[in-house]
Write a protein that holds these residues in place. Structure first.
Motif, PDB file in Angstrom:
ATOM      1  N   ALA A 145      82.711  -8.054 -52.692  1.00  0.00           N
ATOM      2  CA  ALA A 145      82.085  -8.718 -53.834  1.00  0.00           C
ATOM      3  C   ALA A 145      80.842  -7.978 -54.308  1.00  0.00           C
ATOM      4  CB  ALA A 145      81.751 -10.159 -53.467  1.00  0.00           C
ATOM      5  N   ALA A 146      79.988  -7.569 -53.391  1.00  0.00           N
ATOM      6  CA  ALA A 146      78.762  -6.863 -53.765  1.00  0.00           C
ATOM      7  C   ALA A 146      79.079  -5.514 -54.409  1.00  0.00           C
ATOM      8  CB  ALA A 146      77.868  -6.671 -52.539  1.00  0.00           C
ATOM      9  N   GLU A 147      80.102  -4.852 -53.901  1.00  0.00           N
ATOM     10  CA  GLU A 147      80.509  -3.563 -54.442  1.00  0.00           C
ATOM     11  C   GLU A 147      81.005  -3.722 -55.881  1.00  0.00           C
ATOM     12  OE1 GLU A 147      83.364   0.189 -53.053  1.00  0.00           O
ATOM     13  OE2 GLU A 147      83.745  -1.833 -52.305  1.00  0.00           O
ATOM     14  N   ALA A 148      81.758  -4.787 -56.139  1.00  0.00           N
ATOM     15  CA  ALA A 148      82.252  -5.040 -57.488  1.00  0.00           C
ATOM     16  C   ALA A 148      81.097  -5.249 -58.456  1.00  0.00           C
ATOM     17  CB  ALA A 148      83.173  -6.255 -57.486  1.00  0.00           C
ATOM     18  N   GLU A 149      80.073  -5.955 -58.031  1.00  0.00           N
ATOM     19  CA  GLU A 149      78.917  -6.201 -58.902  1.00  0.00           C
ATOM     20  C   GLU A 149      78.184  -4.901 -59.204  1.00  0.00           C
ATOM     21  OE1 GLU A 149      76.563  -9.136 -56.963  1.00  0.00           O
ATOM     22  OE2 GLU A 149      78.068 -10.723 -57.172  1.00  0.00           O
ATOM     23  N   THR A 150      78.031  -4.058 -58.200  1.00  0.00           N
ATOM     24  CA  THR A 150      77.356  -2.771 -58.406  1.00  0.00           C
ATOM     25  C   THR A 150      78.147  -1.885 -59.358  1.00  0.00           C
ATOM     26  OG1 THR A 150      76.375  -2.854 -56.193  1.00  0.00           O
ATOM     27  CG2 THR A 150      76.490  -0.697 -57.249  1.00  0.00           C
ATOM     28  N   LEU A 151      79.467  -1.838 -59.168  1.00  0.00           N
ATOM     29  CA  LEU A 151      80.308  -0.997 -60.014  1.00  0.00           C
ATOM     30  C   LEU A 151      80.349  -1.518 -61.454  1.00  0.00           C
ATOM     31  CD1 LEU A 151      83.322  -0.215 -57.660  1.00  0.00           C
ATOM     32  CD2 LEU A 151      81.652   1.410 -58.554  1.00  0.00           C
ATOM     33  N   ALA A 152      80.297  -2.827 -61.622  1.00  0.00           N
ATOM     34  CA  ALA A 152      80.311  -3.398 -62.970  1.00  0.00           C
ATOM     35  C   ALA A 152      79.103  -2.931 -63.767  1.00  0.00           C
ATOM     36  CB  ALA A 152      80.357  -4.921 -62.896  1.00  0.00           C
ATOM     37  N   VAL A 153      77.958  -2.829 -63.097  1.00  0.00           N
ATOM     38  CA  VAL A 153      76.741  -2.359 -63.761  1.00  0.00           C
ATOM     39  C   VAL A 153      76.826  -0.864 -64.036  1.00  0.00           C
ATOM     40  CG1 VAL A 153      74.247  -2.057 -63.520  1.00  0.00           C
ATOM     41  CG2 VAL A 153      75.324  -4.185 -62.751  1.00  0.00           C
ATOM     42  N   ARG A 154      77.279  -0.107 -63.040  1.00  0.00           N
ATOM     43  CA  ARG A 154      77.355   1.342 -63.185  1.00  0.00           C
ATOM     44  C   ARG A 154      78.387   1.767 -64.229  1.00  0.00           C
ATOM     45  NH1 ARG A 154      79.314   4.899 -58.250  1.00  0.00           N
ATOM     46  NH2 ARG A 154      81.046   5.466 -59.585  1.00  0.00           N
ATOM     47  N   ALA A 155      79.412   0.955 -64.406  1.00  0.00           N
ATOM     48  CA  ALA A 155      80.491   1.312 -65.320  1.00  0.00           C
ATOM     49  C   ALA A 155      79.995   1.511 -66.743  1.00  0.00           C
ATOM     50  CB  ALA A 155      81.577   0.237 -65.298  1.00  0.00           C
ATOM     51  N   GLY A 156      78.950   0.779 -67.122  1.00  0.00           N
ATOM     52  CA  GLY A 156      78.441   0.863 -68.487  1.00  0.00           C
ATOM     53  C   GLY A 156      77.990   2.250 -68.875  1.00  0.00           C
ATOM     54  N   SER A 157      77.396   2.976 -67.949  1.00  0.00           N
ATOM     55  CA  SER A 157      76.898   4.323 -68.249  1.00  0.00           C
ATOM     56  C   SER A 157      78.029   5.341 -68.323  1.00  0.00           C
ATOM     57  CB  SER A 157      75.888   4.762 -67.182  1.00  0.00           C
ATOM     58  OG  SER A 157      76.506   4.839 -65.901  1.00  0.00           O
ATOM     59  N   CYS A 158      79.232   4.937 -67.910  1.00  0.00           N
ATOM     60  CA  CYS A 158      80.386   5.840 -67.942  1.00  0.00           C
ATOM     61  C   CYS A 158      81.392   5.462 -69.025  1.00  0.00           C
ATOM     62  CB  CYS A 158      81.062   5.847 -66.569  1.00  0.00           C
ATOM     63  SG  CYS A 158      80.002   6.444 -65.221  1.00  0.00           S
ATOM     64  N   GLY A 159      80.982   4.576 -69.930  1.00  0.00           N
ATOM     65  CA  GLY A 159      81.840   4.231 -71.057  1.00  0.00           C
ATOM     66  C   GLY A 159      82.790   3.074 -70.832  1.00  0.00           C
ATOM     67  N   PHE A 160      82.546   2.274 -69.772  1.00  0.00           N
ATOM     68  CA  PHE A 160      83.395   1.118 -69.487  1.00  0.00           C
ATOM     69  C   PHE A 160      82.599  -0.173 -69.677  1.00  0.00           C
ATOM     70  CE2 PHE A 160      85.094   4.567 -66.907  1.00  0.00           C
ATOM     71  CZ  PHE A 160      86.456   4.483 -67.139  1.00  0.00           C
ATOM     72  N   SER A 161      83.306  -1.266 -69.892  1.00  0.00           N
ATOM     73  CA  SER A 161      82.665  -2.573 -69.999  1.00  0.00           C
ATOM     74  C   SER A 161      83.392  -3.578 -69.125  1.00  0.00           C
ATOM     75  CB  SER A 161      82.660  -3.063 -71.451  1.00  0.00           C
ATOM     76  OG  SER A 161      82.144  -4.389 -71.520  1.00  0.00           O
ATOM     77  N   ALA A 162      82.600  -4.379 -68.395  1.00  0.00           N
ATOM     78  CA  ALA A 162      83.153  -5.466 -67.595  1.00  0.00           C
ATOM     79  C   ALA A 162      82.953  -6.803 -68.296  1.00  0.00           C
ATOM     80  CB  ALA A 162      82.488  -5.496 -66.220  1.00  0.00           C
TER      81      ALA A 162
END
Length: 447
Positions: free
Chosen positions: A298-315
């Motif tokens: 769960a914590a990993e998913a939250e971290t990746l959701a934030v990081r994804a924005g800088s790589c052109g993805f949206s959660a």
């Protein structure tokens, strides 16, 4: 088996390219930025290492642009005739299995969703092994849509399909032909073996109807004659379509759904996002231009959701960019008249009220309309101007033509018009339909 199939693809000479065919490795499609290849790996799933390898191959063999389509397939753009075989080699070396024949679409959570009523991946495997000859027939339409829905947390009721196989309680399956779950013709319900046999009969009907026929071409009387004991209408409980965001699974793990902005990924940004992901994470392709990461804490998913924005993805499940369909555009495609991504960002910034989810804004660099074949609020590049269709396709006669330098102000006026004229509880789409194309065109062309 996959290696042999891919080696055969490597030996294919790219000739006789035509639009309208499914752009596979064996038959790439010519576009303004080179050749385009569409592929769907078995089960719609890739490992982290496989997607990294595919991103690297997209950069070395093409222009580094990968796309997820509205039906959850992958596209690699900007290929050359002499680089298609190299891409096939890279796919083979990465262990990516691309089954021959039409794509078979599954829920992105198949096999890990404890709420699923049936094993969709097992049914896909049985379809491919039992019906290989029919699925790979030259008479089968390359874009034939086959869907297997295990009926779990996410369902695929909204997707149209030529053949849909849906899990029922008690390990049974429903086979239906044509359209979405609401309108499809039910032809069989029963065990997995019977379901596979029924799919084979539908394929036989398609082949007999005519080369490259689709379910819409089948006469209903023909189906009634082929399936005289077809089940009565079966209703399903309301379903949830796959959407971006974090989903907690009963086993304590999490799934992260992401949508690349406008469905397009740059190879370098994709590799940067994948760089630190564990090898046991799997990437699942999903409809509506999404991908899902499985096997996360769960914590990993939250971290990746934030990081994804800088790589052109949206959660974000309500990200306004999801309401814009944009092609590669100028700078990435020689046919593109304008920078579709730049205009899309401008619309999000200055006209967000247009993006209430009730309509799709289609930004097409030319009249081909590659990004969105359906009718929409469409801006297509024509010469040195924009062709605006209120509810049409890129190649349709426009409702208005806007000079190149006036497009941003025209979009702002459209948003202002919709904001001023909307009635209480009315969507943007309903408002624009009520106003009518001629009224809107006059408003947009005012000085």
């Amino acid at each position: 088996m996959a290696a042999a199939a891919n080696r055969q693809l490597q030996e294919t000479v790219v000739t006789g390219l035509r639009r309208g065919a499914c752009p596979t490795l064996a038959a790439p499609m010519e576009t303004g930025d080179g050749l385009l290849v569409r592929l769907r790996p078995a089960g719609g799933a890739l490992t982290v290492a496989q997607l990294k390898a595919l991103a690297s191959a997209a950069a070395s063999c093409g222009n580094g642009i990968l796309e997820i389509t509205a039906r959850g397939n992958l596209q690699v753009r900007g290929l050359r005739p002499d680089s298609v075989g190299t891409l096939a080699l890279a796919i083979d070396a990465a262990g990516i299995v691309v089954p021959p024949g039409p794509a078979i679409e599954l829920s992105p959570l198949h096999g890990i969703d404890s709420a699923e009523l049936g094993d969709a991946a097992a049914l896909e495997a049985q379809l491919r092994s039992t019906l290989a000859g029919k699925l790979q027939s030259a008479d089968i339409a390359p874009k034939l849509a086959i869907l297997v829905d295990g009926r779990g947390v996410f369902c695929l009721d909204h997707l149209s399909a030529d053949i849909r196989i849906v899990a029922l309680a008690g390990h049974d399956w429903l086979v239906a032909a044509g359209g979405t779950a609401r309108v499809a013709w039910h032809v069989f319900s029963g065990g997995i073996d019977g379901a596979v046999t029924a799919v084979g009969h539908v394929l036989d009907i398609l082949i007999a109807t005519g080369r490259h026929s689709r379910a819409r071409d089948i006469d209903i009387e023909t189906l009634h004659a082929a399936f005289p004991e077809a089940p009565q209408s079966i209703s399903f409980s309301p379903s949830r379509t796959p959407v971006p965001g974090i989903l907690a699974l009963p086993d304590g793990r999490a799934v992260l759904g992401l949508r690349p902005r406008f469905g397009q990924m740059r190879a370098d940004a994709l590799r940067a996002f994948l760089a630190d992901l564990a090898d046991d994470i799997e990437i699942r392709l999903a409809p509506d231009r999404q991908l899902f990461l499985t096997g996360l804490a769960a914590a990993e998913a939250e971290t990746l959701a934030v990081r994804a924005g800088s790589c052109g993805f949206s959660a974000d499940p309500v990200d306004p960019s999801a309401n814009i369909a944009a092609c590669a555009g100028a700078g990435a495609c020689a046919s593109g008249f304008y920078d579709t991504r730049k205009l899309a960002a401008r619309i999000i910034d200055t006209a967000p009220d247009l993006l209430d989810g009730s309509l799709t804004v289609h930004l097409s660099g030319c009249a081909k309309g590659c990004a969105h074949p359906q009718a929409a609020l469409t801006l297509a590049g024509r010469g040195n101007a924009y062709a605006l269709s209120m509810n049409g396709k890129a190649g349709d006669p426009p409702d208005a033509t806007i000079a190149g330098g006036g497009i941003e102000s025209a979009i702002e006026r459209l948003a202002q018009l919709a904001g001023t004229e909307r009635r209480a509880g009315e969507t943007v789409a309903a408002c624009l339909q009520r106003l009518g194309a001629s009224t809107i065109a006059k408003a947009l062309q005012q000085d």
